[in-house]
Every structure is written in C-alpha cells, then in structure tokens.
Write an enzyme that holds these catalytic residues in place. Sequence first.
Site, short mmCIF file in Angstrom:
data_model
loop_
_atom_site.label_atom_id
_atom_site.label_comp_id
_atom_site.label_asym_id
_atom_site.label_seq_id
_atom_site.Cartn_x
_atom_site.Cartn_y
_atom_site.Cartn_z
N HIS A 23 2.13 3.43 -8.98
CA HIS A 23 1.88 2.00 -9.27
C HIS A 23 3.03 1.42 -10.11
CE1 HIS A 23 -1.91 2.48 -7.39
NE2 HIS A 23 -2.51 3.13 -8.37
N ASP A 42 0.83 -1.21 0.00
CA ASP A 42 0.00 0.00 0.00
C ASP A 42 0.86 1.27 0.00
OD1 ASP A 42 -2.33 1.44 0.01
OD2 ASP A 42 -2.75 1.16 2.15
N ARG A 47 2.09 -4.85 6.18
CA ARG A 47 1.37 -3.82 5.43
C ARG A 47 2.19 -2.54 5.45
NH1 ARG A 47 -4.92 -2.25 4.73
NH2 ARG A 47 -4.58 -0.54 3.27
N LEU A 92 9.64 -21.17 -4.61
CA LEU A 92 8.71 -20.22 -3.99
C LEU A 92 7.37 -20.15 -4.73
CD1 LEU A 92 8.48 -17.63 -1.97
CD2 LEU A 92 8.93 -16.33 -4.04
N TRP A 152 -12.27 -1.55 -7.52
CA TRP A 152 -13.07 -1.14 -8.69
C TRP A 152 -13.69 0.23 -8.48
CZ3 TRP A 152 -12.55 -3.98 -12.96
CH2 TRP A 152 -12.21 -5.34 -12.85
C1 IPE Z 1 -5.59 -2.58 -0.06
O1 IPE Z 1 -5.22 -1.26 -0.20
C2 IPE Z 1 -5.62 -3.26 -1.39
C3 IPE Z 1 -4.33 -3.50 -2.03
C4 IPE Z 1 -3.16 -3.20 -1.53
C5 IPE Z 1 -4.40 -4.14 -3.30
P1 IPE Z 1 -6.27 -0.09 -0.36
O2 IPE Z 1 -5.49 1.16 -0.48
O3 IPE Z 1 -7.24 -0.39 -1.42
O4 IPE Z 1 -7.04 -0.15 1.03
P2 IPE Z 1 -7.83 0.98 1.83
O5 IPE Z 1 -8.84 1.56 0.88
O6 IPE Z 1 -6.83 1.99 2.26
O7 IPE Z 1 -8.42 0.27 2.99
C1 IPE Z 2 -1.58 0.32 -3.28
O1 IPE Z 2 -1.40 1.69 -3.31
C2 IPE Z 2 -1.95 -0.26 -4.61
C3 IPE Z 2 -3.34 -0.70 -4.69
C4 IPE Z 2 -4.23 -0.59 -3.76
C5 IPE Z 2 -3.75 -1.31 -5.92
P1 IPE Z 2 -2.61 2.71 -3.28
O2 IPE Z 2 -3.01 3.00 -4.66
O3 IPE Z 2 -3.69 2.25 -2.39
O4 IPE Z 2 -1.88 3.98 -2.67
P2 IPE Z 2 -2.48 4.98 -1.58
O5 IPE Z 2 -2.94 4.16 -0.43
O6 IPE Z 2 -3.60 5.70 -2.23
O7 IPE Z 2 -1.34 5.86 -1.23
MG MG Z 3 -4.07 2.46 -0.45
#
Ligand code: IPE
Ligand code: IPE
Ligand code: MG
Length: 256
Positions: free
Chosen positions: A53, A36, A204, A147, A85
């Site tokens: 990303h 994240d 996380r 792995l 989504w």
């Molecule tokens: C969780 O992260 C999903 C992934 C890392 C793929 P999110 O950024 O979507 O989660 P929330 O919205 O902060 O809970």
């Molecule tokens: C994690 O990073 C990637 C996915 C959830 C797909 P985020 O896109 O959630 O990044 P933040 O949390 O908005 O910084």
């Molecule tokens: Mg996020």
Amino acid sequence: MLEKFSKWKASKESPASPSTPIEQMKVPKHVAIIMDGNGRWAKNKGLPRVAGHREGMKVINKIVRKANELGVEVLSLYAFSTENWKRPKTEVDFLLRLPERFLSIELPKLIEENVQVRLMGSTENLPDHTLKAVTKAVESTKNNTGLILNFALNYGSRYEISEAVKRIARDVEAGVLSDADIDDELISSYLMTSELRDPDLLIRTSGEIRLSNFMLWQLAYSEFWFTDILWPDFSEEHFIEAIRVYQNRGRRYGGV
Ligand code: IPE
Ligand code: IPE
Ligand code: MG
C-alpha cells in the site's frame, strides 16, 4: 487462462509502436482507475501487505501528473471500497492513514498544479483524521480549475445508488419530483458524481477482471482496459499504453 486472455488482448490491441504519439484530440476526458494488486506485490517480495500500500501510494502522484499533462479532465481513483472494511483492522487502519500521508506530501504540489481534489464515498464511518485531511485538500483546491482528482474513499456503487434512490423517493413524497421526472439524467444528478461526466476509460490493474462495486452506473458505456501489472509497478508508460489502446477503440453507444 487469465494469462492467455491477457496475451490475446495484448496481441490484438497493443498499439503499433510505443513511440506512437498520443492523439491529443482523443485523450479520454475522464479516466477511472481500480488500483489493485498492492497486497500481491508485497507478498511477491516477502513483505507485509501494508508495504504494498505504501508503494502503491507513490504511484499516484506520477499518474496524476501524467494525466494532468495529457489533458485528462477527471481522474477517479478507487482507494477504499465499502467492502474493504472486511480486511484485518491493522490493514484498514493503515489504508485510512494513507490519504493524510499522501496529502501531507502532495497537497502543496496539487495546489500549485491547479488540481482540484474531490471526495466520493460515505463519510459516515471514516475516521476523523482521514476526513480532516481530505476535507482540507478539497477546501484548499476548490477554486482550482485544472484536473479533478476524485478519490473514491469508502465508496461502493450499490451504496451510492441506494442513497440516490432514497433521496429521489423522498423528493417524490415531498412533491418536489413526480415519477415522470425520473430518467437516467435525473438519476445521474442524484449520484456522487453528479458534477462529473461519465468515465471514458476504466483501468484495472493486477489481472482481476471485475468491477468490485465501482461506478456501476457511470461505466455503462466506458471502455475497459485490464492489465496484469500490479498497482505498485504501474508506470506512466502503462498509463499511456492504456490511452493508446483507448484511442484505437470504436465507441458506438449502440449505434452503427
Ligand atoms: C477493489 O479492489 C477496491 C479498491 C481498489 C479500492 P479489491 O481488491 O478490494 O477487490 P476484490 O476484493 O478483489 O474484488
Ligand atoms: C489494492 O490492493 C488496494 C486496495 C484494495 C485498498 P489490494 O490490497 O487489493 O491488493 P491485492 O489485490 O490483495 O493484491
Ligand atoms: Mg485487491
């Protein structure tokens, strides 16, 4: 508040020295990661979210290699949730292009390094191009023995559990199962992780202290490690730090 909490955690748990060797005997066999913070990483640099990303994708191969080297058996990576989504279509499209981008560069190396690629999630709404790339990777690595790289893509734990419950109900109705057969082992065997052991360690990044619908059942007795580091800045050293902290935890599973 969050910063304070993280500092308290860090001071309490930081291993004595970063040079402390990893105890090979106590390497977590299954590590799950909620990757994240890509969006915030990009924002901090004045870049569009998708740049985060793209940068985050580059971190994956470093962590896969390190995990493999340390003897981790399963690495589960949360790449796209059933809730993601809700994001703008351009971002969703970009995220769902990442698996093929990643695999077009990395698949030959993964094959060579004996890695087994797996997919966990609903394939229903995934675009064909995403599914095709991942299926190809799963197919071409299925006889590997190293792995297990388990990508959670269009994955949500509540969806997974609901689907498992439906299938169990159907099997009870069909007389394949009786309600007396339903226990935690049976439920585990109906989940998308039926062939995998439960995670020993959950990591996380980005400072969020929540599960966001990730492996709710499987994480019942896992050790959790949270860090403020944003995923694109996550390095092998951070990964090793998490494992060292894990090695200093006492897992009791309700015992003494
Ligand atoms: C969780 O992260 C999903 C992934 C890392 C793929 P999110 O950024 O979507 O989660 P929330 O919205 O902060 O809970
Ligand atoms: C994690 O990073 C990637 C996915 C959830 C797909 P985020 O896109 O959630 O990044 P933040 O949390 O908005 O910084
Ligand atoms: Mg996020």
